[in-house]
Design an enzyme around this catalytic site. Structure first.
Site: not given
Length: 370
Positions: A72, A343
């Site tokens: 992303h 993440y």
């Protein structure tokens, strides 16, 4: 008092035997702690899948893009607020759902993939990540995708899929034989891919529904836990992407449309929570829940501002799905802990890198954006 007494915190009168037992216990504790960190890092099992290997795989597939998220990568920061309507109080004790409670929100619209300057394409998965700032420094962070289900069930399958779906430089598309082999090994992903392919691709971010995909549990004030999945459903009517929109050559057309729409007025989504029942897939995000499951509208998200990514705003936020307020807990879905760990690894890497300007600037001025 000897040096050993001081280092171990032992009282002056402790016998040599007792002192050595204390030293042994401390050594065992340190060894155990080090072992836990080593196991977590994959140092004791080189073949184990680790957060570092997942992030390495993103870099292998997408190439190096220092300073950007490994997935992303292309995005735009947004800000607004969430207003609870009280309908969620019976399910969760979190104050975010209380009647009249307005919670500041910052977030990020993005496109899946690790290439921050790739051209917008309607078929690229759209995402919305949000950070709710509750009182007493509590936070709720969530990352959602405009998909009906997640394409894989486990972190290991996700790791394999990344390589299987890597575009062939000659065709710009994944190798059909690699994908065929992947689906043969993961039939649940083949079924999920059919659902994903059949989804309606809407005109843009503003009329997309963003889903948690993973299940969580809402915990009520009396301790009752309820399995849930949630979605942010747009107030704006859903419009299917047209052939003309799909053929646009502007590299940032989806983001430019969003910027223009926000300039015209706030955009709103309703938080719709679906309640799971016994037998529903709580730990498998490739499986949809039956359409007859009860859903509750718990409030309205209003987004009113967009800014390009830069130091100090959403660019530096890790939208970890396990940052949850009191009243929301994770399910047993193995993807949640894997997402959280990956993440964190991605955040750590980009935090130490030079950052290039975002591909998306909030300066769109297009009369044809709608």
């Amino acid at each position: 008092m000897t040096l050993l007494h001081r280092l171990t915190g032992a009282p002056p009168g402790m016998s040599p035997r007792a002192l050595m037992l204390r030293v042994s216990a401390i050594g065992a504790l340190l060894a155990g702690t080090a072992g836990a960190f080593a196991a977590a890092g994959g140092w004791l099992s080189p073949r184990a899948l680790t957060p570092a290997r997942i992030v390495d795989r993103f870099e292998q597939v997408n190439g190096p893009h220092p300073g950007f998220r490994r997935n992303h990568a292309k995005g735009l920061c947004v800000a607004g607020a969430f207003a609870g309507n009280g309908a969620g109080v019976a399910l969760s004790k979190s104050g975010v759902f209380a009647t009249g409670r307005v919670t500041p929100v910052e977030g990020r619209f993005a496109l899946a993939g690790g290439q921050p300057y790739a051209a917008d394409a309607g078929t690229t998965v759209r995402s919305l990540a949000l950070r709710f700032r509750l009182p007493d420094r509590e936070e709720w962070r969530t990352g959602m995708n405009a998909l009906p289900v997640f394409p894989v069930r486990t972190p290991e399958a996700f790791y394999e899929q990344l390589l299987a779906a890597k575009p062939d430089p000659a065709t710009g598309r994944p190798d059909p034989e690699r994908m065929k082999a992947f689906f043969a090994a993961h039939p649940e992903s083949a079924k999920a891919a059919s659902l994903i392919k059949a989804r309606t691709i809407t005109a843009g971010f503003a009329d997309s529904t963003f889903r948690s995909l993973n299940a969580f549990r809402f915990v009520a004030a009396d301790g009752r836990a309820t399995p849930v999945r949630w979605a942010f459903v747009p107030e704006r009517p859903t419009v299917q992407e047209t052939a003309a929109q799909a053929a646009r050559t502007d590299k940032n057309n989806l983001f430019d449309d969003l910027i223009v729409q926000l300039r015209q007025g706030p955009l709103r989504w309703h938080l719709v929570v679906t309640i799971g029942r016994a037998g529903d897939a709580i730990a498998d995000a490739t499986l949809p829940w039956p359409a007859d499951r009860e859903s509750v509208d718990m409030g309205t998200l209003t987004l009113s501002d967009a800014t390009p990514e830069e130091a100090g705003n959403c660019r530096d936020v890790n939208f970890d799905p396990l940052v949850l307020p009191d009243g929301i807990t994770p399910s047993d879905d193995p993807l949640l802990s894997a997402r959280s760990a990956a993440y964190a690894r991605s955040f750590t890497r980009r935090a130490g890198e030079e950052t290039s300007p975002s591909a998306v600037a909030a300066t769109a001025d297009r009369g044809d954006a709608l």
